[in-house]
Design a protein around this motif. Structure first.
Motif, PDB file in Angstrom:
ATOM      1  N   ILE A   1      -5.939  -0.982  -2.419  1.00 33.18           N
ATOM      2  CA  ILE A   1      -4.668  -1.527  -1.917  1.00 33.18           C
ATOM      3  C   ILE A   1      -4.530  -1.221  -0.427  1.00 33.18           C
ATOM      4  O   ILE A   1      -4.055  -2.039   0.352  1.00 33.18           O
ATOM      5  N   ARG A   2      -5.007  -0.034  -0.040  1.00 34.75           N
ATOM      6  CA  ARG A   2      -4.951   0.331   1.372  1.00 34.75           C
ATOM      7  C   ARG A   2      -5.758  -0.652   2.226  1.00 34.75           C
ATOM      8  O   ARG A   2      -5.307  -1.121   3.266  1.00 34.75           O
TER       9      ARG A   2
ATOM     10  N   GLU B   1      -8.230   6.730  -7.482  1.00 34.27           N
ATOM     11  CA  GLU B   1      -8.500   6.800  -6.046  1.00 34.27           C
ATOM     12  C   GLU B   1      -9.009   5.441  -5.549  1.00 34.27           C
ATOM     13  O   GLU B   1      -8.602   4.967  -4.486  1.00 34.27           O
TER      14      GLU B   1
ATOM     15  N   SER C   1       2.571   1.738  -3.223  1.00 35.23           N
ATOM     16  CA  SER C   1       1.706   2.238  -4.300  1.00 35.23           C
ATOM     17  C   SER C   1       1.505   3.743  -4.176  1.00 35.23           C
ATOM     18  O   SER C   1       1.453   4.451  -5.177  1.00 35.23           O
TER      19      SER C   1
ATOM     20  N   PHE D   1       2.513   6.499  -7.036  1.00 38.79           N
ATOM     21  CA  PHE D   1       1.626   7.576  -7.501  1.00 38.79           C
ATOM     22  C   PHE D   1       2.317   8.934  -7.326  1.00 38.79           C
ATOM     23  O   PHE D   1       2.248   9.803  -8.193  1.00 38.79           O
TER      24      PHE D   1
ATOM     25  N   TYR E   1       0.829  -1.207   0.000  1.00 39.02           N
ATOM     26  CA  TYR E   1       0.000   0.000   0.000  1.00 39.02           C
ATOM     27  C   TYR E   1       0.861   1.253   0.000  1.00 39.02           C
ATOM     28  O   TYR E   1       0.687   2.147  -0.820  1.00 39.02           O
ATOM     29  N   TYR E   2       1.843   1.303   0.930  1.00 37.28           N
ATOM     30  CA  TYR E   2       2.681   2.493   1.003  1.00 37.28           C
ATOM     31  C   TYR E   2       3.504   2.641  -0.271  1.00 37.28           C
ATOM     32  O   TYR E   2       3.704   3.748  -0.762  1.00 37.28           O
TER      33      TYR E   2
ATOM     34  N   THR F   1       0.299  14.317  -2.606  1.00 33.77           N
ATOM     35  CA  THR F   1      -0.112  12.925  -2.786  1.00 33.77           C
ATOM     36  C   THR F   1      -0.253  12.243  -1.431  1.00 33.77           C
ATOM     37  O   THR F   1      -1.170  11.459  -1.217  1.00 33.77           O
TER      38      THR F   1
ATOM     39  N   THR G   1      -7.346  10.672   5.547  1.00 31.89           N
ATOM     40  CA  THR G   1      -8.591   9.912   5.395  1.00 31.89           C
ATOM     41  C   THR G   1      -9.129   9.457   6.734  1.00 31.89           C
ATOM     42  O   THR G   1     -10.318   9.192   6.872  1.00 31.89           O
ATOM     43  N   ALA G   2      -8.260   9.361   7.738  1.00 34.74           N
ATOM     44  CA  ALA G   2      -8.707   8.922   9.058  1.00 34.74           C
ATOM     45  C   ALA G   2      -9.710   9.901   9.651  1.00 34.74           C
ATOM     46  O   ALA G   2     -10.597   9.518  10.397  1.00 34.74           O
TER      47      ALA G   2
ATOM     48  N   GLU H   1     -12.106  11.706   8.146  1.00 33.42           N
ATOM     49  CA  GLU H   1     -12.795  11.919   6.881  1.00 33.42           C
ATOM     50  C   GLU H   1     -13.663  13.177   6.815  1.00 33.42           C
ATOM     51  O   GLU H   1     -13.658  13.862   5.809  1.00 33.42           O
TER      52      GLU H   1
ATOM     53  N   ARG I   1      -8.339   2.596  -6.807  1.00 32.15           N
ATOM     54  CA  ARG I   1      -7.203   1.679  -6.835  1.00 32.15           C
ATOM     55  C   ARG I   1      -6.351   1.842  -5.570  1.00 32.15           C
ATOM     56  O   ARG I   1      -6.023   0.866  -4.898  1.00 32.15           O
ATOM     57  N   LYS I   2      -6.024   3.097  -5.251  1.00 31.41           N
ATOM     58  CA  LYS I   2      -5.205   3.379  -4.064  1.00 31.41           C
ATOM     59  C   LYS I   2      -5.882   2.850  -2.818  1.00 31.41           C
ATOM     60  O   LYS I   2      -5.275   2.190  -1.988  1.00 31.41           O
ATOM     61  N   LYS I   3      -7.180   3.161  -2.687  1.00 34.20           N
ATOM     62  CA  LYS I   3      -7.881   2.814  -1.459  1.00 34.20           C
ATOM     63  C   LYS I   3      -8.096   1.305  -1.350  1.00 34.20           C
ATOM     64  O   LYS I   3      -8.147   0.760  -0.258  1.00 34.20           O
TER      65      LYS I   3
ATOM     66  N   GLN J   1      -4.797  19.861 -10.641  1.00 38.41           N
ATOM     67  CA  GLN J   1      -4.025  19.285  -9.538  1.00 38.41           C
ATOM     68  C   GLN J   1      -2.529  19.522  -9.737  1.00 38.41           C
ATOM     69  O   GLN J   1      -1.814  19.857  -8.793  1.00 38.41           O
TER      70      GLN J   1
ATOM     71  N   LYS K   1      -3.822  -4.185   1.986  1.00 37.89           N
ATOM     72  CA  LYS K   1      -2.465  -4.318   2.504  1.00 37.89           C
ATOM     73  C   LYS K   1      -2.253  -3.651   3.852  1.00 37.89           C
ATOM     74  O   LYS K   1      -1.343  -3.988   4.587  1.00 37.89           O
ATOM     75  N   ARG K   2      -3.045  -2.648   4.159  1.00 37.82           N
ATOM     76  CA  ARG K   2      -2.821  -1.943   5.421  1.00 37.82           C
ATOM     77  C   ARG K   2      -3.853  -2.397   6.453  1.00 37.82           C
ATOM     78  O   ARG K   2      -3.521  -2.663   7.590  1.00 37.82           O
TER      79      ARG K   2
ATOM     80  N   TYR L   1     -13.717   3.813   2.864  1.00 35.19           N
ATOM     81  CA  TYR L   1     -13.052   4.969   2.260  1.00 35.19           C
ATOM     82  C   TYR L   1     -13.876   5.525   1.112  1.00 35.19           C
ATOM     83  O   TYR L   1     -14.634   4.807   0.469  1.00 35.19           O
TER      84      TYR L   1
ATOM     85  N   GLU M   1      -3.855  10.915   2.001  1.00 38.51           N
ATOM     86  CA  GLU M   1      -3.843   9.555   2.535  1.00 38.51           C
ATOM     87  C   GLU M   1      -3.785   9.568   4.063  1.00 38.51           C
ATOM     88  O   GLU M   1      -4.407   8.760   4.725  1.00 38.51           O
TER      89      GLU M   1
END
Lengths: 313, 375
Positions: free
Chosen positions: B82-83, B76, A30, A34, A27-28, A267, A274-275, A277, B78-80, A243, B86-87, B68, A271
């Motif tokens: 994997i999150r 977005e 990826s 990005f 995850y990290y 970027t 998101t906690a 939100e 895709r990222k979430k 962006q 994997k997380r 999420y 992330e």
């Protein structure tokens, strides 16, 4: 003329290697990948805006052209992906030349409008030419990425490839920054009349820069398409161009580190947020407002100031 | 400063929770143009998870939900995803809301071997079949068949279509065109609009020049409401038919008077109370509707129903199979005769959707409310 900043290049290399060694979680990784894609695009944007004074709101379109051309040529003609990416990059450069020829004679808002229009036209094409692009539903049949017979798949392998690509790009960018060309471009940005009187062919210089930057952006887009395994027009719309503009401005225009710092922070920040939100958007907006109001040279300008103060002490 | 760092570190470690419970991931588009699909899905899932945990969880284990926002953007999602995998180490993922976002992570679901229950409708999600990808929303062709069957009985043959330029509209357009050929209907106009267009008069003027008997609009979000308004303003003399993408009270609010008389295919949930008592869906739908409306104080929408079905299916599978992913897939494939909000699900190894055209009923908008057109 300034000397090449070896310390900066070494720091970047160190960060890239350490990331590979320390981060195992996909995850990290990826997110870092990005970030690297965004960093290249934002830096390209920075060359246009910060060095040459070209406001291009069509960079998302060149990114998309690279992505679509690379996967379509590979899927329909059986060309190896790495060659397809090069072809996409070349095609995008030619297209930028054709588009730039009439539009780069414009300045300021007019140029922004023209490139914005170009971006929208490409977006409509991606949606409408369903027989080629798969339309709004996206392009699904993307081959596996191979380089010199090696197949590259998954976050960890792609990280090595994208990080190497990024490092080569940063070295090139640093060389460019210290070259005569960068001074020439900044001279054009400062005063077109003055540079003209010194015998610089402004239009030709701008056009070549614009085409080259479009080619690099498209190359990046091609690699992104193989990494993502699925592309649809939404990823390359006007929002993405905006962006990139935000990243360049938050990082700081007109320096090598600007686009990279801006892309890294913008970027990573969402992330982490998101906690929380419900407040994510508010905090994000606040962060942008504060940087733009109080740090006119962006975050990299702030770092330079701090480092400069320490050095003088 | 050191103290702050220490506290920060502690907090980071404290949040890395235990692996005892079932970990469920969810990806919904709660902001962006598809937000009015994503929000009811999010709220429904939160409500159901809370309720299940209050009643002792699944097999005595609590469910932990990781949710999420994809903002309706592929990258977005895709990222979430994997999150989540994997997380957060989830056992299964519900969502994403949109077709494009689902297709963007279809391959990843197979790579990471995580069951995915999509709430989007595109046929491409399950065709070609991917062992790990399921879909709880009915396919577009089911809805299209329902509409065309109705038009045929009314003797209408010339049809104009107006579709959105996104995954939903695009796959709807494919179904509209291919099914029309099969059923012998004429498509006299084929127009498109974009998600954030503010005016549709140019498309509608072109359509009205062709004198269609019926205009079918396929889209989600605020855009179809603008179509309805412009349609009224231009006084086009044809029947306006919408897709199930507008089956939400928000649409009636946005379109106002212009919504009157519009016909659409939708899930039974919208007219739960008006169903005949003999319907086997009635009690389940009325319960869900009342619970949702009393919890959140807003009208239920059929999209929340997708999250409801997805959660019930995964709950059933977890009850019998536990956390093992292969067993989980197998037990989901064995689910038959599950009465969901959108019809009766019959999954199998070859069918990861499990619904047929009876998923839809036709509904007319009358006096700002849904009325059953036929049962």
């Amino acid at each position: 003329m300034k000397k090449i900043n070896y310390l900066f290049l070494f720091t970047i290399l160190l960060i890239l290697v350490l990331t590979k060694l320390l981060i195992k979680n996909e995850y990290y990784l990826s997110i870092v990948i990005f970030g690297l894609f965004n960093a290249i695009n934002a830096s390209c944007f920075n060359i246009l805006l910060g060095y040459t004074g070209i406001i291009s709101l069509g960079q998302g379109a060149f990114y998309g052209i690279g992505a679509y051309c690379a996967v379509i040529t590979a899927a329909s003609y059986g060309i190896s992906p790495s060659i397809a990416i090069l072809m996409a990059s070349f095609f995008s450069g030619i297209l930028a030349f054709v588009v730039g020829y009439p539009t780069l004679r414009l300045h300021g808002h007019y140029l922004a409008m023209a490139t914005l229009g170009f971006g929208m036209i490409i977006y409509v094409f991606m949606n409408e030419m369903a027989f080629l692009t798969g339309g709004p539903s996206g392009f699904l049949d993307i081959n596996k990425f191979t380089l010199l017979g090696m197949s590259i798949y998954g976050e960890s392998e792609f990280y090595i490839f994208v990080a190497s690509m990024f490092f080569v790009f940063v070295v090139m960018f640093e060389l460019f920054d210290k070259s005569f060309l960068a001074y020439k471009l900044k001279f054009i940005k400062e005063s077109e009349f003055a540079s003209k009187s010194f015998g610089i062919n402004i239009f030709r210089t701008k056009l070549l820069t614009f085409s080259l930057v479009a080619a690099i952006t498209a190359f990046n887009g091609g690699v992104y398409a193989y990494y993502a395994g699925f592309i649809s027009p939404v990823s390359f719309n006007f929002h993405y161009s905006i962006q990139l503009l935000t990243m360049a401005i938050v990082g700081g225009v007109g320096s090598v580190s600007g686009g990279i710092v801006g892309a890294a922070i913008l970027t990573a920040l969402p992330e982490f947020m998101t906690a929380i939100e419900d407040y994510e958007m508010v905090l994000y907006g606040l962060f942008l407002a504060v940087t733009i109001i109080f740090l006119p040279e962006g975050l990299s300008g702030l770092f330079k100031k701090i480092v400069g103060k320490n050095a003088s002490n | 400063m050191k103290k702050l760092l220490l506290i920060g570190m502690l907090l980071i470690f404290a949040t890395g929770s235990s692996f005892a419970e079932y970990r469920l991931g969810a990806l919904f588009s709660t902001t962006g143009p598809a937000s009015f699909l994503g929000m009811p899905e999010k709220q429904t899932l939160e409500m159901l998870v809370e309720k299940t945990n209050k009643n002792g969880g699944i097999n005595g284990e609590k469910i932990e939900l990781f949710m999420y926002d994809t903002r309706g953007v592929d990258a977005e999602a895709r990222k979430k995803f994997i999150r989540l995998v994997k997380r957060d180490n989830v056992n299964a993922v519900i969502g994403p809301t949109r077709s494009g976002s689902t297709l963007a992570i279809k391959d990843l679901a197979e790579k990471f071997q995580v069951p995915l229950l999509s709430c989007a409708s595109s046929d491409k999600i399950i065709n070609p079949l991917n062992k790990y990808v399921f879909k709880v929303a009915p396919s577009d062709k089911h809805a299209v068949r329902k509409i065309y069957f109705y038009l045929k009985t009314k003797g209408m043959e010339n049809i104009a279509i107006l579709t959105a330029q996104n995954g939903f509209g695009d796959s709807g357009r494919d179904a509209l065109l291919s099914e029309a050929e099969k059923m012998g209907l004429n498509i006299v106009a084929d127009e498109k609009f974009r998600d954030n267009d503010r005016d549709m008069t140019s498309q509608l003027t072109k359509i009205s020049e062709r004198n269609p008997d019926a205009v079918i609009c396929w889209g989600v979000g605020p855009a179809p409401a603008i179509v309805a308004k412009n349609f009224k303003q231009l006084q086009i003399e044809a029947e306006l038919i919408m897709s199930h993408g507008v089956a939400s009270k928000k649409f009636i609010e946005l379109a106002g008077d212009a919504a009157e008389g519009i016909i659409l295919p939708a899930g039974r949930l919208l007219v739960a109370e008006k169903l005949p008592d003999s319907s086997k869906f009635k009690s389940m739908l009325v319960d869900y509707k009342n619970e949702y409306e009393s919890t959140f104080g807003e009208s239920v929408s059929t999209f929340g129903g997708h999250a409801y079905d997805a959660f019930m299916i995964i709950k059933k599978a977890l009850l019998t199979a536990g956390k093992d992913k292969e067993k989980l897939i197998k037990s989901m494939e064995e689910i038959t005769d599950y009465i969901g909000t959108y019809g009766i699900f019959n999954f199998s190894k070859k069918d990861h959707n499990g619904l047929d055209k009876d998923a839809f009923i036709l509904i007319e908008i009358r006096n700002g409310d849904w009325e059953l057109l036929e049962s």
